[in-house]
Design a protein around this motif. Structure first.
Motif, PDB file in Angstrom:
ATOM      1  N   ASP A 285       0.801  -1.217   0.000  1.00 52.52           N
ATOM      2  CA  ASP A 285       0.000   0.000   0.000  1.00 52.52           C
ATOM      3  C   ASP A 285       0.837   1.272   0.000  1.00 52.52           C
ATOM      4  O   ASP A 285       0.293   2.378   0.044  1.00 52.52           O
ATOM      5  CB  ASP A 285      -0.981   0.010   1.179  1.00 52.52           C
ATOM      6  CG  ASP A 285      -0.288  -0.096   2.532  1.00 52.52           C
ATOM      7  OD1 ASP A 285       0.903  -0.430   2.561  1.00 52.52           O
ATOM      8  OD2 ASP A 285      -0.948   0.168   3.557  1.00 52.52           O
ATOM      9  N   VAL A 286       2.152   1.161  -0.074  1.00 50.72           N
ATOM     10  CA  VAL A 286       3.018   2.335  -0.181  1.00 50.72           C
ATOM     11  C   VAL A 286       3.158   2.709  -1.653  1.00 50.72           C
ATOM     12  O   VAL A 286       3.543   1.881  -2.480  1.00 50.72           O
ATOM     13  CB  VAL A 286       4.405   2.056   0.439  1.00 50.72           C
ATOM     14  CG1 VAL A 286       5.373   3.196   0.117  1.00 50.72           C
ATOM     15  CG2 VAL A 286       4.287   1.871   1.942  1.00 50.72           C
ATOM     16  N   THR A 287       2.840   3.951  -1.977  1.00 52.09           N
ATOM     17  CA  THR A 287       2.918   4.415  -3.363  1.00 52.09           C
ATOM     18  C   THR A 287       3.946   5.518  -3.558  1.00 52.09           C
ATOM     19  O   THR A 287       4.322   5.818  -4.685  1.00 52.09           O
ATOM     20  CB  THR A 287       1.554   4.945  -3.838  1.00 52.09           C
ATOM     21  OG1 THR A 287       1.150   6.030  -2.985  1.00 52.09           O
ATOM     22  CG2 THR A 287       0.500   3.846  -3.798  1.00 52.09           C
ATOM     23  N   ALA A 288       4.390   6.135  -2.467  1.00 53.86           N
ATOM     24  CA  ALA A 288       5.395   7.192  -2.543  1.00 53.86           C
ATOM     25  C   ALA A 288       6.447   6.921  -1.482  1.00 53.86           C
ATOM     26  O   ALA A 288       6.147   6.407  -0.399  1.00 53.86           O
ATOM     27  CB  ALA A 288       4.771   8.566  -2.326  1.00 53.86           C
ATOM     28  N   VAL A 289       7.696   7.274  -1.801  1.00 52.57           N
ATOM     29  CA  VAL A 289       8.783   6.974  -0.870  1.00 52.57           C
ATOM     30  C   VAL A 289       9.759   8.140  -0.804  1.00 52.57           C
ATOM     31  O   VAL A 289      10.020   8.812  -1.800  1.00 52.57           O
ATOM     32  CB  VAL A 289       9.513   5.678  -1.286  1.00 52.57           C
ATOM     33  CG1 VAL A 289      10.179   5.834  -2.650  1.00 52.57           C
ATOM     34  CG2 VAL A 289      10.531   5.256  -0.233  1.00 52.57           C
ATOM     35  N   LEU A 290      10.269   8.367   0.407  1.00 53.69           N
ATOM     36  CA  LEU A 290      11.343   9.326   0.629  1.00 53.69           C
ATOM     37  C   LEU A 290      12.622   8.559   0.894  1.00 53.69           C
ATOM     38  O   LEU A 290      12.611   7.570   1.638  1.00 53.69           O
ATOM     39  CB  LEU A 290      11.046  10.221   1.831  1.00 53.69           C
ATOM     40  CG  LEU A 290       9.717  10.975   1.851  1.00 53.69           C
ATOM     41  CD1 LEU A 290       9.582  11.767   3.156  1.00 53.69           C
ATOM     42  CD2 LEU A 290       9.595  11.898   0.656  1.00 53.69           C
ATOM     43  N   ILE A 291      13.723   9.007   0.315  1.00 47.86           N
ATOM     44  CA  ILE A 291      15.038   8.441   0.615  1.00 47.86           C
ATOM     45  C   ILE A 291      15.816   9.534   1.351  1.00 47.86           C
ATOM     46  O   ILE A 291      16.032  10.622   0.821  1.00 47.86           O
ATOM     47  CB  ILE A 291      15.801   8.018  -0.651  1.00 47.86           C
ATOM     48  CG1 ILE A 291      14.927   7.123  -1.534  1.00 47.86           C
ATOM     49  CG2 ILE A 291      17.097   7.318  -0.254  1.00 47.86           C
ATOM     50  CD1 ILE A 291      14.505   5.819  -0.893  1.00 47.86           C
ATOM     51  N   HIS A 292      16.211   9.220   2.591  1.00 52.45           N
ATOM     52  CA  HIS A 292      16.830  10.247   3.428  1.00 52.45           C
ATOM     53  C   HIS A 292      18.161   9.782   3.987  1.00 52.45           C
ATOM     54  O   HIS A 292      18.289   8.649   4.463  1.00 52.45           O
ATOM     55  CB  HIS A 292      15.892  10.613   4.587  1.00 52.45           C
ATOM     56  CG  HIS A 292      16.426  11.718   5.443  1.00 52.45           C
ATOM     57  ND1 HIS A 292      16.742  12.961   4.942  1.00 52.45           N
ATOM     58  CD2 HIS A 292      16.724  11.771   6.779  1.00 52.45           C
ATOM     59  CE1 HIS A 292      17.183  13.737   5.915  1.00 52.45           C
ATOM     60  NE2 HIS A 292      17.194  13.030   7.034  1.00 52.45           N
ATOM     61  N   ASP A 293      19.161  10.665   3.945  1.00 58.59           N
ATOM     62  CA  ASP A 293      20.470  10.365   4.507  1.00 58.59           C
ATOM     63  C   ASP A 293      20.416  10.416   6.027  1.00 58.59           C
ATOM     64  O   ASP A 293      19.989  11.423   6.608  1.00 58.59           O
ATOM     65  CB  ASP A 293      21.510  11.389   4.036  1.00 58.59           C
ATOM     66  CG  ASP A 293      21.790  11.316   2.546  1.00 58.59           C
ATOM     67  OD1 ASP A 293      21.627  10.226   1.973  1.00 58.59           O
ATOM     68  OD2 ASP A 293      22.185  12.348   1.973  1.00 58.59           O
ATOM     69  N   ALA A 294      20.902   9.359   6.670  1.00 59.45           N
ATOM     70  CA  ALA A 294      20.997   9.377   8.129  1.00 59.45           C
ATOM     71  C   ALA A 294      21.928  10.476   8.601  1.00 59.45           C
ATOM     72  O   ALA A 294      21.807  10.962   9.732  1.00 59.45           O
ATOM     73  CB  ALA A 294      21.484   8.021   8.633  1.00 59.45           C
ATOM     74  N   ALA A 295      22.844  10.897   7.731  1.00 61.78           N
ATOM     75  CA  ALA A 295      23.803  11.940   8.088  1.00 61.78           C
ATOM     76  C   ALA A 295      23.231  13.346   7.935  1.00 61.78           C
ATOM     77  O   ALA A 295      23.975  14.327   8.076  1.00 61.78           O
ATOM     78  CB  ALA A 295      25.065  11.798   7.242  1.00 61.78           C
ATOM     79  N   ARG A 296      21.932  13.459   7.652  1.00 63.40           N
ATOM     80  CA  ARG A 296      21.256  14.770   7.667  1.00 63.40           C
ATOM     81  C   ARG A 296      20.220  14.731   8.791  1.00 63.40           C
ATOM     82  O   ARG A 296      19.016  14.651   8.551  1.00 63.40           O
ATOM     83  CB  ARG A 296      20.595  15.057   6.315  1.00 63.40           C
ATOM     84  CG  ARG A 296      21.586  15.172   5.167  1.00 63.40           C
ATOM     85  CD  ARG A 296      20.902  15.529   3.862  1.00 63.40           C
ATOM     86  NE  ARG A 296      21.783  15.427   2.727  1.00 63.40           N
ATOM     87  CZ  ARG A 296      22.568  16.397   2.268  1.00 63.40           C
ATOM     88  NH1 ARG A 296      22.553  17.577   2.865  1.00 63.40           N
ATOM     89  NH2 ARG A 296      23.352  16.206   1.228  1.00 63.40           N
TER      90      ARG A 296
END
Length: 248
Positions: free
Chosen positions: A106-117
Motif C-alpha cells: 500500500d506504499v505508493t510514494a517513498v522518501l530516501i533520506h540520509d541518516a547523516a542529515r
C-alpha cells in the motif's frame, strides 16, 4: 481491508549501513552521537515528525540489524509511525534497494533520506511529500550555491588542477534529502540503471537517467550533511539552539 481499498501511504527509507570514514575511526557515522543521541535517531525522528510519513524503514549494516533495532527501541519515537529495520548491502544503492523491497503493497510514494542529515526540518519533509502527491515523479530539496563553482581536470592529490569551465552559478543547486519519488518510478530506476563501483549516491540521478523529470523544492540550511568533524560541531550548535528555544 484489502490492499486495493487501503489509502495509499508514504514511507521513508533511511540507508544507514555505511561506515562514514571521513568522520574518523569508530562507530558507523549514523551511530555517532549528536546532543547525546545517535544521529540515526535524529534522522528517524525527522521523518516521523511528518504526519504524511506512516512508515520508516531503516537499512542497517548487514551484520548490525539487531543492534540498530535495540537502539531504536531504547529511544522515544512517535507511536503513529511504524519502524522497520532491514539489513543492507555493500553499497548505498544496494541498501536503498533493500529498503524498497521491504515496503508493503500500500506504499505508493517513498522518501530516501540520509541518516547523516539529522536536522532536516519537518517543513522540508512535508514540501517534498506534497510535491510528489501533486504528481511529480521525483522531487529533491535544494539550495542555491553561495560559492562560485569551477570544473577542473582532476590531478594527483596536492597538485594544482587546471580549470576547464566555470558553470553559471544561478543555474546550480546543492541537493539535499529527503528525496521523494513515486515508488514505481524509483523501483524502475533501480531495476534498469546499472551503476558500477560504489553504486549510485543520488537516487534522483538514477531517475534522470530514465529520462524522467526531477523537480526541485526549496531546501533548508539546517538540512546539511554531517560528514566532517566540523559539521558535527555545527550540528551540535544548531541542536543546542533548537533546544534552548523549545523548537526541538
Amino acid at each position: 481491508m484489502s490492499d486495493a481499498t487501503r489509502t495509499p501511504r508514504t514511507a521513508a527509507v533511511i540507508p544507514a549501513a555505511g561506515r562514514g570514514l571521513r568522520l574518523g575511526p569508530g562507530a558507523p557515522k549514523a551511530l555517532r552521537t549528536l546532543g547525546g543521541i545517535p544521529m540515526l535517531i535524529h534522522a528517524v525522528r525527522a521523518m516521523a515528525r511528518s504526519r504524511a510519513v506512516s512508515l520508516v524503514v531503516v537499512v542497517a549494516p548487514s551484520d548490525g540489524a539487531p543492534e540498530v533495532r535495540r537502539l531504536l527501541d531504547e529511544h522515544a519515537l512517535p507511536e503513529r509511525t511504524e519502524i522497520l529495520v532491514v539489513p543492507g548491502g555493500e553499497t548505498r544503492q544496494e541498501s536503498v534497494r533493500a529498503g524498497l523491497d521491504a515496503l508493503p503493497a500500500d506504499v505508493t510514494a517513498v522518501l530516501i533520506h540520509d541518516a547523516a542529515r539529522p536536522l532536516v526540518p519537518v517543513d522540508t519533509v512535508d514540501s517534498v511529500v506534497e510535491a510528489v502527491r501533486r504528481g511529480a515523479p521525483a522531487v529533491v530539496p535544494a539550495l542555491p550555491l553561495a560559492d562560485t563553482v569551477k570544473e577542473v581536470e582532476p590531478g594527483k592529490p596536492g597538485e594544482p588542477e587546471p580549470v576547464v569551465a566555470t558553470p553559471e552559478r544561478a543555474r546550480l543547486r546543492a541537493v539535499q534529502t529527503p528525496q521523494g519519488f513515486d515508488l514505481a518510478t524509483l523501483v524502475r530506476a533501480h531495476e534498469r540503471v546499472a551503476v558500477s563501483g560504489e553504486g549510485a549516491t543520488d537516487d534522483a540521478g538514477m531517475v534522470e537517467q530514465l529520462g524522467v523529470t526531477v523537480v526541485v523544492v526549496p531546501g533548508h540550511e539546517e538540512a546539511f550533511k554531517v560528514t566532517r568533524p566540523l559539521d558535527l560541531v555545527l550540528a551540535e550548535a544548531v541542536l543546542a539552539r533548537r533546544r534552548a528555544t523549545d523548537a526541538y
